[in-house]
Design a protein around this motif. Sequence first.
Motif, mmCIF file in Angstrom:
data_model
loop_
_atom_site.group_PDB
_atom_site.id
_atom_site.type_symbol
_atom_site.label_atom_id
_atom_site.label_comp_id
_atom_site.label_asym_id
_atom_site.label_seq_id
_atom_site.Cartn_x
_atom_site.Cartn_y
_atom_site.Cartn_z
ATOM 1 N N SER A 202 -26.219 23.046 25.629
ATOM 2 C CA SER A 202 -25.048 23.470 26.415
ATOM 3 C C SER A 202 -25.073 22.940 27.841
ATOM 4 C CB SER A 202 -24.964 24.998 26.446
ATOM 5 O OG SER A 202 -26.079 25.550 27.131
ATOM 6 N N GLY A 203 -26.221 22.453 28.309
ATOM 7 C CA GLY A 203 -26.345 21.949 29.660
ATOM 8 C C GLY A 203 -26.819 22.991 30.660
ATOM 9 N N ALA A 380 -21.459 24.862 24.454
ATOM 10 C CA ALA A 380 -21.712 23.472 24.046
ATOM 11 C C ALA A 380 -20.536 22.904 23.258
ATOM 12 C CB ALA A 380 -22.995 23.408 23.216
ATOM 13 N N LEU A 381 -19.873 23.744 22.446
ATOM 14 C CA LEU A 381 -18.718 23.270 21.677
ATOM 15 C C LEU A 381 -17.577 22.835 22.586
ATOM 16 C CD1 LEU A 381 -18.489 25.813 18.697
ATOM 17 C CD2 LEU A 381 -19.079 23.399 18.567
ATOM 18 N N PHE A 382 -17.362 23.581 23.674
ATOM 19 C CA PHE A 382 -16.225 23.296 24.544
ATOM 20 C C PHE A 382 -16.537 22.230 25.597
ATOM 21 C CE2 PHE A 382 -14.763 27.357 22.882
ATOM 22 C CZ PHE A 382 -13.409 27.111 22.705
ATOM 23 N N LEU A 383 -17.793 22.183 26.076
ATOM 24 C CA LEU A 383 -18.114 21.291 27.191
ATOM 25 C C LEU A 383 -18.724 19.959 26.765
ATOM 26 C CD1 LEU A 383 -19.565 23.778 29.855
ATOM 27 C CD2 LEU A 383 -17.238 22.881 29.643
ATOM 28 N N ARG A 384 -19.201 19.887 25.533
ATOM 29 C CA ARG A 384 -19.815 18.636 25.069
ATOM 30 C C ARG A 384 -19.157 18.181 23.780
ATOM 31 N NH1 ARG A 384 -26.050 18.311 24.892
ATOM 32 N NH2 ARG A 384 -25.451 16.105 24.951
ATOM 33 N N ILE A 389 -21.877 21.440 13.154
ATOM 34 C CA ILE A 389 -22.978 21.078 12.266
ATOM 35 C C ILE A 389 -24.112 20.421 13.072
ATOM 36 C CG2 ILE A 389 -23.675 19.618 10.339
ATOM 37 C CD1 ILE A 389 -20.879 19.944 9.185
ATOM 38 N N GLU A 390 -23.751 19.547 14.003
ATOM 39 C CA GLU A 390 -24.735 18.891 14.822
ATOM 40 C C GLU A 390 -25.463 19.900 15.714
ATOM 41 O OE1 GLU A 390 -25.078 15.104 17.946
ATOM 42 O OE2 GLU A 390 -23.141 15.688 17.070
#
Length: 396
Positions: A202-203, A380-384, A389-390
């Motif tokens: 997620s960073g 992480a889904l929204f920002l990257r 699945i990954e």
Amino acid sequence: GHTLAQFLADLPGPADENFEKEMDSARSMISTFLLEEGIDSVIRKGLSQGQILQTPLEAARLECRRILLQMELNRVEVQRRALSTKGNLDDADRKVFRDLMQLDQDLQKEIKSIAEKTREVRMLEVLTVGSFCASLFYCLFTGTSILYALIFAFFLFCGYALYRGFSLQEIGKACRQSIAKISNIIIVMLLIGALTASWRASGTIAYLVSYASEIISPSWSLLGTFILNAALSSLIGTSFGTAATMGVVTMSLCVAMGVSPFWAGGAALAGAYVGDRCSPVSTSAQLVCAVTGTELYKNIKNMLRTGLIPFLLACLIYFFVGNGQGAQAADIDLTKLFSQEYILSAWTLIPAIVLLTMVMLKADIKLTMIASIASAFVTALFLRDLGSIELCKILF
């Protein structure tokens, strides 16, 4: 004596959850009885030897049995001396005297036998533990996985328990109880791995490292390294994860400034171990609670109180040593480097905020970690540009 013997005969096995409590009661009862009866120094010495044996069931039982036999022997000798000073003995007295002589001899033989058996038990215990230690050192020095030493130790201790007379059912019950006791630690350990991976994805860690490293100046290099690593390890609860992220970055910065790599590495590792012991999400803290049967947050409070002085002393040492290193500013832009891979937005702090909030509310530690992992997953889904699945592959 009969009451004590019956009590000892009814003692539970080591697999029983009340074993330690019952053994303490047995030692207390014997100690009180001997003190009240005023038994001579030989038996008092025997009692102290029995206390040194402590937890081994067979050795403790043997020692208690020896004490009771010694008490019986003293009583028989008193009766025998009384008869020997009586003078003329009738047939009944002679028979009693002969019986007492025979009982005296039998008791002395049994006491000697028990003493030998006690030594045998202690030697076998030393040999068993020594064999495990030898296998452990062999694996360490040869680079072999210590898993083999642990498997060897499991069968070794099970074999010793069988030799001591415990059944497979008792051994199995003890194993199940131990596994149940540490099952929570295994779950937390798995969650820590997922937590660290989710924060990286997620960073969150990148954001913390890049902006926190800006406070490292030449005069505060070692102190900043120590404090930053201590702070991150307290958040994620793992010394390895901290050393691999914040530790590597802060040490690289220190070396680029001209600080001794030995001092920089020491400051990074010292900080990493702060949270490894005092973080609510640390497996070390969880292990202490499981072994001692104590409460997590109470333990952490006590550790923080006792660890405050060493922490402050370390801060002072790193401050003065860092000032004496003659460090110079290093031209390293971590924010630019991390921006190539991550979006360094304040939104990446959501997983850390969730974790800190639930910890302050003293929520269940597993639920706390799951909530933080879930928030990191969403972040992480929204920002990257990563699919679900990954992300699952990264986490697990």
